[in-house]
Scaffold this active site. Structure first.
Site, PDB file in Angstrom:
ATOM      1  N   HIS A  17       0.847  -1.204   0.000  1.00  0.00           N
ATOM      2  CA  HIS A  17       0.000   0.000   0.000  1.00  0.00           C
ATOM      3  C   HIS A  17       0.875   1.245   0.000  1.00  0.00           C
ATOM      4  CE1 HIS A  17       0.653   0.822   4.260  1.00  0.00           C
ATOM      5  NE2 HIS A  17       0.337  -0.432   4.544  1.00  0.00           N
ATOM      6  N   HIS A  20       4.136   1.628   2.055  1.00  0.00           N
ATOM      7  CA  HIS A  20       5.340   0.966   1.540  1.00  0.00           C
ATOM      8  C   HIS A  20       5.931   1.772   0.379  1.00  0.00           C
ATOM      9  CE1 HIS A  20       2.760  -2.457   3.048  1.00  0.00           C
ATOM     10  NE2 HIS A  20       3.765  -2.414   3.886  1.00  0.00           N
ATOM     11  N   CYS A 125       2.411  -9.489  20.260  1.00  0.00           N
ATOM     12  CA  CYS A 125       1.506  -9.100  19.166  1.00  0.00           C
ATOM     13  C   CYS A 125       1.908  -9.856  17.902  1.00  0.00           C
ATOM     14  CB  CYS A 125       1.563  -7.597  18.878  1.00  0.00           C
ATOM     15  SG  CYS A 125       0.684  -7.171  17.354  1.00  0.00           S
ATOM     16  N   CYS A 128       2.853  -7.430  14.931  1.00  0.00           N
ATOM     17  CA  CYS A 128       4.184  -6.802  15.029  1.00  0.00           C
ATOM     18  C   CYS A 128       5.278  -7.871  15.027  1.00  0.00           C
ATOM     19  CB  CYS A 128       4.360  -6.029  16.329  1.00  0.00           C
ATOM     20  SG  CYS A 128       3.330  -4.586  16.533  1.00  0.00           S
ATOM     21  N   CYS A 143      -2.619  -4.328  21.244  1.00  0.00           N
ATOM     22  CA  CYS A 143      -1.451  -3.709  20.619  1.00  0.00           C
ATOM     23  C   CYS A 143      -1.786  -2.256  20.285  1.00  0.00           C
ATOM     24  CB  CYS A 143      -1.086  -4.462  19.342  1.00  0.00           C
ATOM     25  SG  CYS A 143       0.075  -3.569  18.303  1.00  0.00           S
ATOM     26  N   HIS A 146      -1.765  -2.110  16.196  1.00  0.00           N
ATOM     27  CA  HIS A 146      -2.721  -2.889  15.407  1.00  0.00           C
ATOM     28  C   HIS A 146      -4.070  -3.092  16.078  1.00  0.00           C
ATOM     29  CE1 HIS A 146       1.285  -4.028  13.804  1.00  0.00           C
ATOM     30  NE2 HIS A 146       0.649  -3.876  12.672  1.00  0.00           N
ATOM     31  N   LYS A 310      -2.936   5.555  11.440  1.00  0.00           N
ATOM     32  CA  LYS A 310      -1.887   5.042  10.567  1.00  0.00           C
ATOM     33  C   LYS A 310      -2.535   4.233   9.448  1.00  0.00           C
ATOM     34  CE  LYS A 310       1.877   1.817  10.132  1.00  0.00           C
ATOM     35  NZ  LYS A 310       2.265   0.465  10.424  1.00  0.00           N
ATOM     36  N   LYS A 313      -2.398  -2.139   6.472  1.00  0.00           N
ATOM     37  CA  LYS A 313      -3.233  -3.174   5.874  1.00  0.00           C
ATOM     38  C   LYS A 313      -4.123  -3.828   6.921  1.00  0.00           C
ATOM     39  CE  LYS A 313       1.212  -5.291   5.469  1.00  0.00           C
ATOM     40  NZ  LYS A 313       2.318  -5.457   4.593  1.00  0.00           N
TER      41      LYS A 313
END
Ligand code: ME8
Length: 516
Positions: A17, A20, A125, A128, A143, A146, A310, A313
């Site tokens: 995405h 990246h 997690c 992570c 987390c 996430h 953030k 994905k």
């Protein structure tokens, strides 16, 4: 001079995405800039294919991790050229050559006395692939990145003696204040170190998807140690940059010296702030433990945010870079991300902000400046910008520009450098308005003045186009081509008449057409 820049290697648990694309674009801008300086550059990106995030995603799809890795690695590999990224190699951590280096380096770390067996218990997690300290756990035992529930993990592992590096890491931070930038990230890493380092798991017993621990094949290496070593392993088997398939060494390279000898250590690791601790603490400690040289700089950028969160994905709020590129081209995306989000800070992205930058800056400021200047040279001077002395009034702003841009680039200040160049783009637009060449053209007595104005505009555009080349490779190629400038070396960004003045200019199609 050599310059080695890396991006993180991306997890293949889902498609790439914009987040990246962002780091890859930034690394590409640095790589291209250093090539313009005539340095030998190596630019590395790739995929991180082991570990729990990938294994979990594959199981959820009912396929083997390798199958998922193969499928998604292809999508990341395909993204790089779409972004116009000029990476010299694309590493996959399932490459057997990489796996062999991981085993070799971590065996050395063990021989050096930094590995022992123990039992780990902690909150983990799986997204992570990381254990969380007590102060890193959100409400509901979740987390903070996430938002997934953490799991209590207990297992027999091999440990890496991170605590043995407490003093050496503090010394490193004291001696090299530019080891981590920006400063806030340096402070964050240092305070993590000062809070007291605990040993960390080096292997996982419960997982099988990873690089086998050579001295105990019931274990695989913890994915982060496998992943970090990509920066080192890649140099041992990547082909020579720019080499033909035969693998011949380019003329600029030191004869006989391997890529590792020439390129190690890395000049810059570019990373997002989510993986600071791994790069700013574990990584230097691991290299010390293996007796390898440390990187020069770790530059930590912020998060691209959408709707205040953030972009990720796992959160599902992602912009698809392929769709943006299909519509506007890679240059526009590269420009937008580095212009609108100060490199090193968090920033929101949106389609509306993208379109505004595209119209007002790329199409109007730069595109119009270039097309009207070239059109005037054709109309008033039959396409030839005279080789005359340039307007002294612009010298102050253009003379030292390349040097200032280099200074900022050395510090990975990509948004700062772009802003500086853009000020000059705007200056040239004002210059056109002030000098009004169309008025000068009406009066034969102003002929010489008209030559100076047009040639100064052409020279100014050449300077900014050369400096913008790392950001906008495709459109500056068109523009410099129309100006008759060959080569892209930074030396061409000097404020002086070049051979290209006095030659006939080409035609220029609109660089940034208005979107439909
Ligand atoms: O962490 N904004 O892989 P990953 C800005 N495999 N950058 C972003 C971003 C966002 N919203 N989302 C992702 C991993 N990134 C490990 C790395 S390295 C030895 C191993 C970028 O797929 C940013 O560079 O989760 C971030 O650090 C990286 O992608 C994380 O990619």
């Amino acid at each position: 001079m050599s310059f080695y820049v890396t991006t993180p290697i991306y997890y293949v648990n889902a498609a790439p995405h914009l987040g990246h694309a962002y780091t890859t674009i930034a690394a590409d801008v640095m790589a291209r800039h250093h090539r313009q300086r005539g340095e030998e550059v190596f630019f590395l990106t790739g995929t991180d294919e082991h570990g729990e995030p990938v294994a979990d995603a594959a199981h959820a799809l009912g396929i083997e991790p390798q199958e998922l890795a193969d499928k998604n690695a292809e999508r990341f590999k395909a993204l790089a050229p779409r972004l116009d990224a000029s990476n010299d190699f694309f590493i996959r951590t399932t490459d057997p050559e990489h796996e062999a280096v991981v085993q070799q380096v971590l065996s050395k770390v063990r021989e050096n006395g930094f590995v022992y067996e123990g039992t780990y218990e902690g909150w983990y997690c799986p997204r992570c692939a990381d254990f969380k300290a007590d102060n890193e756990i959100d409400e509901g035992n979740r987390c903070p990145i996430h938002h997934v529930e953490l799991t209590r993990e207990q297992e027999d592992n091999y440990f890496f003696k991170l605590s043995a590096f407490q003093q050496r890491l503090e010394d490193l931070y004291a001696e090299r204040e530019d080891f981590v930038a920006p400063r806030t990230r340096y402070n964050e890493a240092l305070s993590f170190i000062r809070s007291g380092l605990r040993d960390v798991p080096l292997s996982r017993h419960k997982l099988t998807w990873g690089v086998k621990v050579p001295w105990d094949e019931q274990h695989v290496f913890y994915v982060w140690f496998d992943a970090l070593l990509n920066y080192y392993s890649a140099l041992s088997y990547a082909p020579e940059p720019g080499a033909p398939a035969s693998g011949a060494t380019p003329a600029s390279a030191a004869p006989g010296a391997s890529l590792t000898e020439r390129m190690w250590p890395a000049s810059y690791h570019l990373i997002g702030k989510d993986i600071l601790r791994f790069h700013a603490v574990y990584w230097p400690a691991l290299l010390m433990a293996a007796g390898l040289e440390l990187p020069e700089h770790v530059f930590v950028h912020g998060f691209l945010l959408m709707d205040g969160e953030k972009m990720s994905k796992s959160l599902g709020n992602v912009l698809d870079p392929f769709a943006v590129i299909d519509r506007y081209g890679a240059d526009a995306l590269r420009f937008y991300l580095l212009r609108d989000v100060p490199f090193g800070q968090d920033g929101s992205v949106s389609t509306a902000a993208f379109e505004l930058r595209y119209e007002s800056e790329l199409a109007n400021d730069l595109g119009n400046l270039a097309s009207r200047t070239i059109a005037m040279v054709h109309r008033y001077r039959d396409g030839v910008a005279a080789a005359v002395t340039l307007d002294g009034e612009l010298e102050g702003e253009f003379g030292g520009l390349a040097g200032e841009v280099q200074w900022l680039m050395d510090r990975a200040e990509l948004t700062g450098a772009l802003e500086l160049i853009w000020q000059r783009v705007r200056r040239l637009n004002r210059y056109v308005e002030e000098r009004a060449p169309w008025r000068l053209a009406k009066d034969e007595a102003s002929a010489q003045q008209l030559d100076v104005v047009l040639s100064s505009l052409v020279a100014g555009i050449r300077v900014v186009a050369v400096l913008l080349h790392p950001y906008l490779p495709t459109s500056t190629d068109k523009l410099l081509g129309a100006l008759g400038v060959e080569g892209r070396s930074l030396a061409l960004a000097r404020w002086e008449a070049t051979d290209a003045l006095g030659c006939k200019l080409g035609q220029l199609e609109p660089l940034f057409p208005k979107s439909q």
